[in-house]
Design a protein around this motif. Structure first.
Motif, short mmCIF file in Angstrom:
data_model
loop_
_atom_site.label_atom_id
_atom_site.label_comp_id
_atom_site.label_asym_id
_atom_site.label_seq_id
_atom_site.Cartn_x
_atom_site.Cartn_y
_atom_site.Cartn_z
N LEU A 154 42.02 47.65 37.78
CA LEU A 154 41.95 46.19 37.70
C LEU A 154 42.69 45.72 36.45
O LEU A 154 42.60 46.35 35.40
N CYS A 155 43.37 44.58 36.55
CA CYS A 155 44.10 44.04 35.41
C CYS A 155 44.08 42.51 35.49
O CYS A 155 44.08 41.95 36.58
N ASP A 156 44.06 41.86 34.31
CA ASP A 156 44.11 40.39 34.31
C ASP A 156 45.53 39.88 34.09
O ASP A 156 45.77 38.68 34.09
N GLY A 173 38.11 36.94 26.91
CA GLY A 173 38.24 35.60 26.37
C GLY A 173 38.39 34.58 27.49
O GLY A 173 39.16 34.80 28.43
N CYS A 174 37.69 33.48 27.40
CA CYS A 174 37.75 32.39 28.38
C CYS A 174 38.64 31.26 27.85
O CYS A 174 38.80 31.11 26.65
N THR A 202 35.68 37.59 39.66
CA THR A 202 34.97 36.34 39.37
C THR A 202 34.83 36.08 37.88
O THR A 202 35.13 34.99 37.39
N TYR A 203 34.36 37.07 37.14
CA TYR A 203 33.98 36.84 35.74
C TYR A 203 35.05 37.20 34.72
O TYR A 203 34.95 36.80 33.57
N ALA A 204 36.08 37.96 35.12
CA ALA A 204 37.12 38.35 34.15
C ALA A 204 38.52 38.06 34.66
O ALA A 204 39.50 38.47 34.04
N ARG A 205 38.62 37.37 35.81
CA ARG A 205 39.92 37.02 36.39
C ARG A 205 40.83 38.24 36.56
O ARG A 205 42.03 38.17 36.33
N MET A 206 40.24 39.34 36.96
CA MET A 206 41.01 40.57 37.17
C MET A 206 41.23 40.78 38.66
O MET A 206 40.44 40.31 39.48
N GLY A 216 25.31 47.83 35.80
CA GLY A 216 24.56 47.78 34.55
C GLY A 216 25.41 47.82 33.30
O GLY A 216 24.88 47.80 32.19
N HIS A 217 26.75 47.86 33.44
CA HIS A 217 27.62 47.79 32.27
C HIS A 217 27.62 46.34 31.76
O HIS A 217 27.40 45.41 32.52
N THR A 218 27.89 46.15 30.47
CA THR A 218 27.85 44.82 29.88
C THR A 218 29.26 44.25 29.74
O THR A 218 30.17 44.92 29.25
N LEU A 219 29.41 43.00 30.15
CA LEU A 219 30.64 42.24 29.99
C LEU A 219 30.34 41.06 29.09
O LEU A 219 29.37 40.31 29.33
N GLU A 220 31.14 40.90 28.03
CA GLU A 220 31.00 39.74 27.16
C GLU A 220 32.03 38.70 27.55
O GLU A 220 33.22 39.02 27.67
N LEU A 221 31.60 37.47 27.72
CA LEU A 221 32.49 36.34 27.86
C LEU A 221 32.52 35.65 26.51
O LEU A 221 31.48 35.53 25.85
N SER A 222 33.70 35.19 26.08
CA SER A 222 33.76 34.51 24.79
C SER A 222 34.81 33.42 24.81
O SER A 222 35.73 33.42 25.63
N TYR A 223 34.64 32.50 23.88
CA TYR A 223 35.63 31.47 23.62
C TYR A 223 35.70 31.31 22.11
O TYR A 223 34.67 31.16 21.44
N GLY A 224 36.90 31.36 21.57
CA GLY A 224 37.08 31.14 20.14
C GLY A 224 36.95 32.38 19.27
O GLY A 224 36.91 32.26 18.05
N GLN A 225 36.90 33.56 19.88
CA GLN A 225 36.93 34.76 19.05
C GLN A 225 38.32 34.89 18.46
O GLN A 225 39.30 34.40 19.03
#
Length: 150
Positions: free
Chosen positions: A48-50, A78-79, A26-30, A120-129
């Motif tokens: 898992l792989c995107d 990256g989104c 859902t959140y990382a398209r993997m 409880g692991h952290t996933l960062e979503l970003s755009y423009g990094q």
């Protein structure tokens, strides 16, 4: 035969591989590209792989998890647009897993948010990094330097 070189994966302990597959889908398209139950330990293992690069998250089902990627240690994805990222953040907020964001920190960090995965692991979503751009610039520069003079 090609061998793996460089950073190929990160392994994360998880309590429920199916729940983690759903989150990262859902959140990382993997998606799962490999599944097995280890013959010696009986432990479920999923890769898992995107599909954007030769890199995988390896999920290893365990009886307990002590989150190692939190709060600032994280996986970054990256989104494709701010709008798609905002939609994912709205969903994460509704599901109670949005930790922080979204925030715009300008170049080179860009627009980003932190989510909590099922363990409880952290996933960062970003755009423009600018990580991908910086890697490409570095590769181009190194390739130019390695060319013999004309």
């Amino acid at each position: 035969m090609t061998i793996d070189l460089g950073l190929t994966h990160i392994a994360l302990p998880v309590l429920d591989v199916e729940r983690s597959i759903e989150f990262y889908s859902t959140y990382a398209r993997m998606q799962a590209i490999h599944r097995r139950v280890d013959t010696e330990s009986g432990v479920a293992v999923v890769w898992l792989c995107d599909g954007t690069r030769p890199f995988a998250i390896v999920l290893i089902q365990t009886d307990s998890v002590h989150p190692t990627l939190s709060p600032f240690a994280h996986l970054g994805v990256g989104c494709e647009s701010r709008e798609s990222m905002d939609a994912l953040c709205d969903r994460a907020r509704h599901e109670g897993i949005l930790l922080q964001g979204p925030q715009n920190s300008g170049p080179p960090v860009g627009y980003w948010a932190f989510l909590r995965d099922p363990d409880g692991h952290t996933l960062e979503l970003s755009y423009g990094q600018e990580i991908g751009l910086t890697v490409e610039k570095t590769k181009s520069f190194q390739a130019e330097r390695s060319q013999p003079p004309h």
